[in-house]
Enzyme design. Structure first.
Site, short mmCIF file in Angstrom:
data_model
loop_
_atom_site.label_atom_id
_atom_site.label_comp_id
_atom_site.label_asym_id
_atom_site.label_seq_id
_atom_site.Cartn_x
_atom_site.Cartn_y
_atom_site.Cartn_z
N HIS A 188 -1.77 -0.67 -11.32
CA HIS A 188 -2.64 -0.26 -10.20
C HIS A 188 -3.85 -1.18 -10.19
O HIS A 188 -4.28 -1.66 -11.24
CB HIS A 188 -3.07 1.20 -10.38
CG HIS A 188 -3.68 1.80 -9.15
ND1 HIS A 188 -5.01 1.67 -8.85
CD2 HIS A 188 -3.12 2.52 -8.14
CE1 HIS A 188 -5.25 2.28 -7.70
NE2 HIS A 188 -4.14 2.80 -7.25
N ASP A 228 3.46 6.19 -7.15
CA ASP A 228 4.67 5.90 -6.38
C ASP A 228 5.96 5.98 -7.21
O ASP A 228 7.06 6.04 -6.66
CB ASP A 228 4.58 4.50 -5.76
CG ASP A 228 3.39 4.35 -4.84
OD1 ASP A 228 3.29 5.15 -3.89
OD2 ASP A 228 2.56 3.45 -5.06
N HIS A 255 0.85 -1.19 0.00
CA HIS A 255 0.00 0.00 0.00
C HIS A 255 0.89 1.24 0.00
O HIS A 255 1.39 1.67 -1.03
CB HIS A 255 -0.93 -0.05 1.21
CG HIS A 255 -2.03 0.98 1.20
ND1 HIS A 255 -2.27 1.82 0.14
CD2 HIS A 255 -2.97 1.28 2.13
CE1 HIS A 255 -3.30 2.59 0.41
NE2 HIS A 255 -3.75 2.29 1.63
#
Length: 437
Positions: free
Chosen positions: A315, A372, A274
């Site tokens: 994702h 990210d 996460h």
């Protein structure tokens, strides 16, 4: 869904149990945007069966008006506003106001809200001693989990979850105090003094001041770094019913206090699947090392028998380019230019992205850079250590959590979370005395 919609759906879905011939009509609901859902609440009573959905990938656990993720189109909306427009024109605190109150503030409303957040940044002095109870090398996220949960022991006046004004006070306190807690967690890990927040600084400036200033000399916050922090907080503010948002709703359904609920979400975010993914991206780029090793690692990523994976790509929801990644990639260019540094990891990251986007294997699977992929490079350039990456994520995401919690508390359909299970253990059996086993 309104009460009227709930009681009088226009469409239904028919479920038939072929083994018994029984069938049930279930109400179908369509939101403002996104896929429709059908309400399975009456299925167990009428058919005696439940649904099975590991990870709740196909189940809507709630109704929400906070954010929308459009995976196929690569869109993210906060209260209807595209993330790109907010990133260009808004500030993090303005977005906090939007997520909590439901609309963008006017000038007077924003000034009042900013004043409230600014004047709640101090921590109770007793919490200074609380930090001393952690081991000297504790991970900052471990400290975050403990200290955020401990806020309920210091702020008894904001625990009445049924009072809207008290919930508002809790929200303001959490938004305001998390940067202080985060910076102090970092300073404690280094054995350095805890700087107090300063009211004349902006939200992002204050965080950087508490991270890097010393009482022995003046410290001026780099405006580029402050802008970058604000934008990183903004792009992480909310993201639908992800693991940590679902956690706060589940914890809050028991009517636990908001600080305990947020602490649970902090712990969930800490997981490498996460919030820890941006740390993993940096480690991956360091492992790859140089452009001439890209072919080797891309081949490994395609090998199902190889545990190596390309971090920062793909994702659970987006099957297109993550809109936040586009914003952060542009920001990365600006930060590196302002710092006049040529980070080889950024060069490597862009080359890796280019290779992946040209490779049919990854394109076919919808593996595009996510939020990210570039954020860690920005943080590293500013001077944020790797073990603080997820902490920064926590600061930005807190407003989303507390908004989700508030929405859940005020939803008259909310009841304590109690998922069902598919039991696969032994059938009933009789106890055998110890001497006979």
């Amino acid at each position: 869904m309104s009460k009227e919609q709930t009681s009088s759906p226009r469409e239904t879905v028919t479920i038939i149990d072929n083994s018994t011939g029984k069938q049930v009509e279930l109400p179908l609901y369509r939101g403002t945007e996104g896929p429709a859902v059908f309400d399975i609440g009456g299925m167990a009573k009428q058919l005696g069966i439940y649904t099975y959905d590991p990870g709740f990938r196909s189940t809507a656990s709630c109704q929400s008006a906070i954010s929308l993720i459009d995976g196929p189109a690569g869109r993210l909306l906060y209260r209807g506003y595209p993330i790109e427009q907010l990133a260009e024109h808004s500030s993090f605190l303005e977005v906090c106001y939007l997520l909590w109150y439901g609309s963008l503030p006017n000038q007077q409303e924003l000034e009042k809200f900013t004043y409230s957040i600014t004047h709640h940044t101090l921590l109770h002095e007793g919490l200074r001693e609380f930090f001393q109870g952690f081991r000297y090398d504790a991970h900052p996220m471990a400290i975050m989990v403990g200290v955020v949960g401990a806020l309920s022991a210091f702020y008894h006046d904001s625990l009445d979850i049924h009072n809207p004004k008290v919930r508002e006070l809790s929200a303001h306190r959490l938004i305001a105090k998390l940067p202080t807690i985060a910076a102090w967690a970092y300073r404690y890990s280094k054995g350095e003094p805890f700087p107090y927040p300063r009211n004349e600084l902006s939200y992002g400036e204050n965080f950087l001041h508490m991270m890097f200033s010393y009482p022995t000399e003046p410290y001026k916050v780099n405006p580029v770094a402050a802008k970058a922090m604000d934008l990183l907080f903004l792009t992480h503010a909310d993201h639908g019913q992800n693991a940590s948002a679902s956690t706060i709703r589940l914890a809050g359904s028991s009517q636990a206090n908001p600080y305990a609920c947020v602490s649970a979400s902090v712990g969930t975010l800490w997981g490498p699947a996460h919030g820890g993914a941006n740390e993993a991206v940096i480690r991956m780029l360091e492992e790859i090392g140089s452009p001439d090793r890209l072919d080797y690692f891309i081949a490994r990523a395609k090998d199902r028998d190889d545990p190596f994976r390309l971090m920062g790509f793909g994702h659970r929801v987006y099957k297109n380019y993550d809109p936040r990644a586009k914003i952060i990639k542009k920001l990365c260019d600006e930060v590196l230019a302002a710092y006049e540094t040529d980070d080889p990891l950024f060069t490597l990251a862009k080359q890796l992205e280019e290779r992946v986007q040209q490779d049919e294997y990854f394109v076919k699977r919808g593996l595009y850079p996510n939020v990210d992929f570039y954020s860690g490079i920005i943080l590293r350039t500013i001077g944020i250590p790797t073990n603080m990456f997820t902490v920064v994520f926590t600061i930005g995401r807190a407003i989303g959590w507390i908004a989700q919690w508030n929405e859940m508390i005020t939803d008259n359909q909310t009841s304590i979370g109690r998922p069902r299970q598919l039991y696969t253990g032994p059938a009933q059996r009789d106890y055998i005395p110890l001497a006979d086993r």
